[in-house]
Design an enzyme around this catalytic site. Structure first.
Site, PDB file in Angstrom:
ATOM      1  N   PHE A  25       0.828  -1.201   0.000  1.00 35.45           N
ATOM      2  CA  PHE A  25       0.000   0.000   0.000  1.00 35.45           C
ATOM      3  C   PHE A  25       0.869   1.260   0.000  1.00 35.45           C
ATOM      4  O   PHE A  25       0.559   2.233  -0.686  1.00 35.45           O
ATOM      5  CB  PHE A  25      -0.938  -0.015   1.210  1.00 35.45           C
ATOM      6  CG  PHE A  25      -2.041   0.987   1.113  1.00 35.45           C
ATOM      7  CD1 PHE A  25      -3.230   0.672   0.480  1.00 35.45           C
ATOM      8  CD2 PHE A  25      -1.906   2.249   1.660  1.00 35.45           C
ATOM      9  CE1 PHE A  25      -4.260   1.597   0.393  1.00 35.45           C
ATOM     10  CE2 PHE A  25      -2.924   3.178   1.573  1.00 35.45           C
ATOM     11  CZ  PHE A  25      -4.101   2.853   0.934  1.00 35.45           C
ATOM     12  N   LEU A  28       2.134   1.771  -3.473  1.00 31.04           N
ATOM     13  CA  LEU A  28       1.065   2.269  -4.329  1.00 31.04           C
ATOM     14  C   LEU A  28       0.816   3.752  -4.064  1.00 31.04           C
ATOM     15  O   LEU A  28       0.684   4.541  -5.004  1.00 31.04           O
ATOM     16  CB  LEU A  28      -0.221   1.471  -4.102  1.00 31.04           C
ATOM     17  CG  LEU A  28      -1.449   1.997  -4.844  1.00 31.04           C
ATOM     18  CD1 LEU A  28      -1.256   1.901  -6.352  1.00 31.04           C
ATOM     19  CD2 LEU A  28      -2.700   1.254  -4.407  1.00 31.04           C
ATOM     20  N   HIS A  29       0.775   4.129  -2.802  1.00 31.17           N
ATOM     21  CA  HIS A  29       0.560   5.537  -2.451  1.00 31.17           C
ATOM     22  C   HIS A  29       1.637   6.426  -3.078  1.00 31.17           C
ATOM     23  O   HIS A  29       1.319   7.461  -3.685  1.00 31.17           O
ATOM     24  CB  HIS A  29       0.549   5.697  -0.931  1.00 31.17           C
ATOM     25  CG  HIS A  29       0.632   7.108  -0.456  1.00 31.17           C
ATOM     26  ND1 HIS A  29      -0.316   8.060  -0.770  1.00 31.17           N
ATOM     27  CD2 HIS A  29       1.556   7.736   0.302  1.00 31.17           C
ATOM     28  CE1 HIS A  29       0.038   9.217  -0.223  1.00 31.17           C
ATOM     29  NE2 HIS A  29       1.161   9.045   0.432  1.00 31.17           N
ATOM     30  N   ARG A  30       2.899   6.032  -2.959  1.00 30.48           N
ATOM     31  CA  ARG A  30       3.986   6.827  -3.557  1.00 30.48           C
ATOM     32  C   ARG A  30       3.833   6.913  -5.071  1.00 30.48           C
ATOM     33  O   ARG A  30       4.069   7.967  -5.668  1.00 30.48           O
ATOM     34  CB  ARG A  30       5.338   6.257  -3.158  1.00 30.48           C
ATOM     35  CG  ARG A  30       5.707   6.581  -1.715  1.00 30.48           C
ATOM     36  CD  ARG A  30       7.166   6.295  -1.395  1.00 30.48           C
ATOM     37  NE  ARG A  30       7.516   4.892  -1.449  1.00 30.48           N
ATOM     38  CZ  ARG A  30       7.340   4.019  -0.460  1.00 30.48           C
ATOM     39  NH1 ARG A  30       6.812   4.418   0.678  1.00 30.48           N
ATOM     40  NH2 ARG A  30       7.703   2.762  -0.599  1.00 30.48           N
ATOM     41  N   VAL A 175      -4.735  10.264  -3.380  1.00 30.68           N
ATOM     42  CA  VAL A 175      -3.455   9.586  -3.547  1.00 30.68           C
ATOM     43  C   VAL A 175      -3.343   8.293  -2.734  1.00 30.68           C
ATOM     44  O   VAL A 175      -2.324   7.621  -2.798  1.00 30.68           O
ATOM     45  CB  VAL A 175      -2.270  10.525  -3.224  1.00 30.68           C
ATOM     46  CG1 VAL A 175      -2.168  11.641  -4.260  1.00 30.68           C
ATOM     47  CG2 VAL A 175      -2.390  11.085  -1.826  1.00 30.68           C
TER      48      VAL A 175
END
Length: 187
Positions: A25, A28-30, A175
């Site tokens: 996760f 993915l966020h980055r 985001v």
């Protein structure tokens, strides 16, 4: 939101599933921060209510171009040994919809007391009387444990899967791939 990609965590004797989901996760966020133009939502089809857990499957939702662009980038570097990804697939025609959103608890009575003191000119004793320790809100929702890049503090990002709906709601995803009102297909 007519396509999706499934990212399934593989069993690992060295790392617990919640730890791997947090790492996936975070990556993915980055990636979503770096590629802000991509409108991608997420869901956890294996989410459990009792015991509370997100499961081992993270599903990405979006249009074919956005998902293809994301998966073509190197955002999964370091996770490829821990994750099996499907190709970009079309959403089944009989899918229903739901909102997947972030929920933040008012979990720090100390922070609430400081706020009362600032806003209402109370002293510490008065603030304690207004906001006792028992005022801490506890959430019984699944979460991912993340580390803030800016403050280096760990925090829990609680995730709510809303009620199933027959029609989709348009909207934007942040985001984290979550939205307060936009729906993702659920199947």
């Amino acid at each position: 939101m007519d396509h999706y990609v499934d990212l399934r965590l593989l069993p690992d004797p060295e790392f617990a599933q919640p730890h791997l989901m947090g790492a996936l996760f975070s990556k993915l966020h980055r990636a979503l921060v770096e590629q802000r133009g991509l409108d991608i939502g997420i869901s956890f089809p294996g989410v459990q209510v009792a015991p509370v857990a997100l499961g081992d499957l993270l599903r990405l939702h979006g249009d074919q171009a956005a998902l293809t662009a994301l998966m073509a980038s190197n955002w999964l570097t370091g996770m490829r040994d821990h994750v099996r990804a499907t190709p970009v697939l079309a959403v089944p025609p009989k899918a229903r919809y739901r909102v997947v959103s972030r929920v933040q608890a008012k979990s720090s009575p100390e922070r609430l007391r400081r706020r009362q003191m600032r806003r209402h000119g109370l002293d510490a004793e008065q603030a304690l009387a207004r906001v006792p320790d028992s005022a801490a809100e506890r959430l019984d929702l699944p979460y991912v444990q993340l580390r803030s890049q800016s403050t280096d503090q760990t925090f829990r990002l609680f995730i709510r899967h809303g009620a199933l709906m027959d029609t989709a709601n348009a909207g934007a995803f942040g985001v984290y791939g979550l939205s307060a009102d936009a729906t993702i297909p659920w199947f």
